[in-house]
Design an enzyme around this catalytic site. Structure first.
Site, PDB file in Angstrom:
ATOM      1  N   ASP A 184      40.702  34.148  35.548  1.00 55.59           N
ATOM      2  CA  ASP A 184      39.257  34.130  35.749  1.00 55.59           C
ATOM      3  C   ASP A 184      38.612  33.418  34.571  1.00 55.59           C
ATOM      4  O   ASP A 184      38.728  33.869  33.419  1.00 55.59           O
ATOM      5  CB  ASP A 184      38.707  35.552  35.869  1.00 55.59           C
ATOM      6  N   GLU A 268      40.026  29.918  40.576  1.00 51.66           N
ATOM      7  CA  GLU A 268      38.938  29.841  41.535  1.00 51.66           C
ATOM      8  C   GLU A 268      38.342  28.444  41.536  1.00 51.66           C
ATOM      9  O   GLU A 268      38.268  27.783  40.490  1.00 51.66           O
ATOM     10  CB  GLU A 268      37.858  30.868  41.177  1.00 51.66           C
ATOM     11  N   CYS A 324      40.152  49.479  45.580  1.00 55.43           N
ATOM     12  CA  CYS A 324      39.955  49.875  46.985  1.00 55.43           C
ATOM     13  C   CYS A 324      39.440  48.744  47.862  1.00 55.43           C
ATOM     14  O   CYS A 324      39.198  48.956  49.060  1.00 55.43           O
ATOM     15  CB  CYS A 324      38.999  51.064  47.063  1.00 55.43           C
ATOM     16  N   CYS A 343      35.181  54.483  44.904  1.00 54.83           N
ATOM     17  CA  CYS A 343      36.350  55.228  44.446  1.00 54.83           C
ATOM     18  C   CYS A 343      36.263  55.651  42.983  1.00 54.83           C
ATOM     19  O   CYS A 343      37.177  56.313  42.476  1.00 54.83           O
ATOM     20  CB  CYS A 343      37.624  54.402  44.656  1.00 54.83           C
ATOM     21  N   ASP A 350      35.699  40.787  34.086  1.00 55.78           N
ATOM     22  CA  ASP A 350      36.534  39.594  34.193  1.00 55.78           C
ATOM     23  C   ASP A 350      37.975  39.935  34.567  1.00 55.78           C
ATOM     24  O   ASP A 350      38.620  39.204  35.329  1.00 55.78           O
ATOM     25  CB  ASP A 350      36.507  38.813  32.883  1.00 55.78           C
TER      26      ASP A 350
END
Length: 392
Positions: A184, A268, A324, A343, A350
């Protein structure tokens, strides 16, 4: 695969003058060809029934030899390759413009992006010497690879001259420590890995911004073209080069570490141009060098036998819980810790995004259970340790 090798030349004043002559000839040929092709385009637009064929690179060179060289005898002091390659590059630039890949070519100015290309009798004499046509034997600071280049490109940045050429290298399949890693990129830290390691960016522009501003301020009242103005411009150019070199060095070490030690690297597809449109983030985004990071990853993963996976830019990697998979509707930039309301999972923002990028490629059931929530901060001086690890 083909890779480019680039190193600085160790030259004297006489050789520097010869390099300036060659770059001046290449620049003059480019500007002459650009002016001529623009006149032809304007004529064809004004006279659609009597169009003139747009010249090829060979046509431009023939016209240059017939019309320009007799009136400018200083052309013969330099290699014929310099203007020839300049016209080839001009025609390639027009082809990209016609295909709407890039904009129209522009006129070149003296002192900006000076460069030229040579081919012919090129021989690497020893580890630090290379023989070029018209220029003779030039020395380099670094050792040269023992290959036989067909052509070379010589360019100038600030007051330094560089030589580059392409060479064939074999793929190096290095042993991998981690199978899949998510990366990231950010402005606070250059890269956060899904393994918990955080790479701090060099932020070279921010560190030298005050000094650069001071040099530009002192140069504001100097007469343009004067000796003192040229000296000040050279100091500013050298500082800009230092900023770029620090940034490139940081990115090179990071990308080499990722490609050597990870079988699959997931990043990304960032909208860098959109991020640059934000005036509050533009300076920080430019200081990190996201485009250069991706460019280096694309060829280094091929070189070291790893794989690069690029995730769609619309994937909500920062807003999705890596535990989750529940997506948050709103997540402001000021929230540096991701807290899941579904959750109760809490993790660095990050690191959570990096794990989501890893899960997008590996489809792991629960990647967050393999990673500690405490990230390891890695500063500039710690890159030396990574360089030693990557050699193992």
């Amino acid at each position: 695969m083909l890779l480019a090798f680039k190193t600085e030349l160790k030259i004297n004043n006489k050789q520097r003058t010869e390099l300036l002559k060659h770059s001046g000839v290449a620049r003059h040929a480019w500007n002459w060809g650009l002016d001529l092709t623009k006149q032809i385009l304007d004529y064809n637009e004004a006279n659609p029934n009597e169009k003139i064929k747009f010249p090829s690179a060979i046509d431009l060179h023939k016209w240059l030899v017939a019309l320009v060289k007799p009136e400018n005898p200083w052309y013969f002091e330099s290699s014929k390759c310099a203007p020839q390659y300049a016209l080839r590059d001009l025609r390639s630039s027009w082809d990209r413009c016609f295909k709407k890949v890039s904009g129209a070519p522009r006129f070149k100015k003296k002192g900006r992006s000076d460069s030229f290309e040579l081919d012919g009798t090129i021989k690497i004499r020893s580890t630090h010497k290379i023989q070029l046509p018209k220029l003779g034997v030039l020395k380099t600071y670094e050792s040269l690879p023992q290959v036989q280049p067909k052509s070379v490109t010589i360019s100038r940045t600030a007051n330094r001259w560089y030589i580059s050429f392409r060479m064939e290298v074999e793929q190096a399949n290095t042993p991998k420590i981690v199978d899949v890693v998510g990366v990231d990129l950010g402005v606070k830290s250059l890269a956060t890995l899904s393994t918990g390691v955080v790479f701090e960016g060099a932020k070279s522009y921010r560190e030298t911004e005050a000094k650069l501003s001071r040099l530009q301020w002192l140069n504001r009242h100097k007469q343009v073209g004067s000796a003192n103005w040229k000296k000040a411009q050279a100091r500013i150019a050298r500082l800009h080069q230092r900023i770029a070199n620090i940034r490139k060095d940081t990115i090179h070490k990071l990308t080499t570490y990722l490609a050597k030690n990870h079988s699959t690297v997931v990043i990304e597809d960032l909208n860098v141009s959109g991020m640059m449109a934000n005036r509050k983030l533009a300076k920080a985004v430019q200081d990190m060098g996201f485009y250069e990071f991706r460019r280096q990853m694309e060829y280094k993963t091929k070189l070291y036998g790893s794989k690069l996976v690029i995730v769609d830019r619309w994937m909500p990697s920062s807003k999705t819980c890596s535990n989750c998979n529940v997506k948050k509707e709103v997540l402001s930039l000021s929230e540096r810790v991701f807290n899941c309301e579904h959750c109760g999972f809490s993790l660095d923002r990050d690191l959570n995004a990096a794990i989501n990028l890893k899960n997008a490629a590996s489809h792991a059931v629960s990647a967050c259970g393999l990673v500690s929530a405490d990230t390891t901060r890695m500063k500039q001086e710690d890159f030396s340790l990574l360089a030693n690890v990557s050699k193992l």
